[in-house]
Design a protein around this motif. Structure first.
Motif, PDB file in Angstrom:
ATOM      1  N   PHE A  62      17.082  68.801  -1.316  1.00 29.02           N
ATOM      2  CA  PHE A  62      17.397  68.068  -2.639  1.00 29.02           C
ATOM      3  C   PHE A  62      16.460  68.223  -3.500  1.00 29.02           C
ATOM      4  O   PHE A  62      16.656  68.485  -4.829  1.00 29.02           O
ATOM      5  N   LYS A  68      23.028  67.718  -3.897  1.00 21.47           N
ATOM      6  CA  LYS A  68      22.707  66.727  -4.852  1.00 21.47           C
ATOM      7  C   LYS A  68      22.214  65.513  -4.317  1.00 21.47           C
ATOM      8  O   LYS A  68      22.149  65.491  -2.923  1.00 21.47           O
ATOM      9  N   LYS A  69      21.736  64.615  -5.001  1.00 25.31           N
ATOM     10  CA  LYS A  69      21.027  63.468  -4.634  1.00 25.31           C
ATOM     11  C   LYS A  69      22.038  62.604  -3.770  1.00 25.31           C
ATOM     12  O   LYS A  69      21.391  62.346  -2.644  1.00 25.31           O
ATOM     13  N   ASN A  70      23.058  62.252  -4.041  1.00 20.88           N
ATOM     14  CA  ASN A  70      24.170  61.556  -3.276  1.00 20.88           C
ATOM     15  C   ASN A  70      24.530  62.251  -1.898  1.00 20.88           C
ATOM     16  O   ASN A  70      24.762  61.558  -0.949  1.00 20.88           O
ATOM     17  N   ALA A  71      24.541  63.614  -2.004  1.00 19.46           N
ATOM     18  CA  ALA A  71      24.936  64.328  -0.886  1.00 19.46           C
ATOM     19  C   ALA A  71      23.730  64.437   0.197  1.00 19.46           C
ATOM     20  O   ALA A  71      24.065  64.171   1.376  1.00 19.46           O
ATOM     21  N   ALA A  73      21.684  61.820   0.476  1.00 20.58           N
ATOM     22  CA  ALA A  73      21.829  60.349   0.798  1.00 20.58           C
ATOM     23  C   ALA A  73      22.858  60.178   1.833  1.00 20.58           C
ATOM     24  O   ALA A  73      22.780  59.305   3.069  1.00 20.58           O
ATOM     25  N   ARG A  74      23.786  60.658   1.477  1.00 22.39           N
ATOM     26  CA  ARG A  74      25.353  60.675   2.657  1.00 22.39           C
ATOM     27  C   ARG A  74      24.888  61.525   3.876  1.00 22.39           C
ATOM     28  O   ARG A  74      25.234  60.897   4.960  1.00 22.39           O
ATOM     29  N   ASN A  75      24.297  62.690   3.881  1.00 19.08           N
ATOM     30  CA  ASN A  75      23.915  63.277   4.894  1.00 19.08           C
ATOM     31  C   ASN A  75      22.769  62.372   5.877  1.00 19.08           C
ATOM     32  O   ASN A  75      22.980  62.429   7.137  1.00 19.08           O
ATOM     33  N   SER A  77      22.361  59.403   5.778  1.00 18.94           N
ATOM     34  CA  SER A  77      23.349  57.895   6.271  1.00 18.94           C
ATOM     35  C   SER A  77      24.268  58.331   7.427  1.00 18.94           C
ATOM     36  O   SER A  77      23.982  57.297   8.457  1.00 18.94           O
TER      37      SER A  77
END
Length: 90
Positions: A62, A68-71, A73-75, A77
């Motif tokens: 990142f 990206k930031k949300n990708a 965070a998703r990974n 999580s």
């Protein structure tokens, strides 16, 4: 092929960046796969120990804007959820 000197330099720079991006991507994917494989093999304790390394690889990917930031965070999580489910089922 690039003709102007600035285009030639841009090509050189992009080739160098590609090397770093591929390396960082492989590190991230390998860390994620490693955690998933440990969970699949019922090695929960090792998966817990590998989780921070996976976080680090994801954060570095990142940081250089590979993902990206949300990708990221998703990974992170989803990995945490997998480890927690494996811990609970044990």
């Amino acid at each position: 092929m690039p003709i102007t000197s600035s285009a030639k330099k841009a090509l050189r720079v992009s080739k160098k960046k590609k090397i770093f991006n591929v390396r960082r991507s492989n590190d991230m994917e390998g860390a994620i796969k490693g955690v998933k494989k440990l969970i699949k093999d019922k090695k929960v304790k090792e998966a817990e120990n590998a989780l921070p390394k996976a976080y680090k690889a994801i954060d570095k990917a990142f940081k250089i804007k590979l993902i990206k930031k949300n990708a990221a965070a998703r990974n992170k999580s989803r990995l945490t959820i997998l480890v927690n489910k494996a811990k609970a089922s044990k």
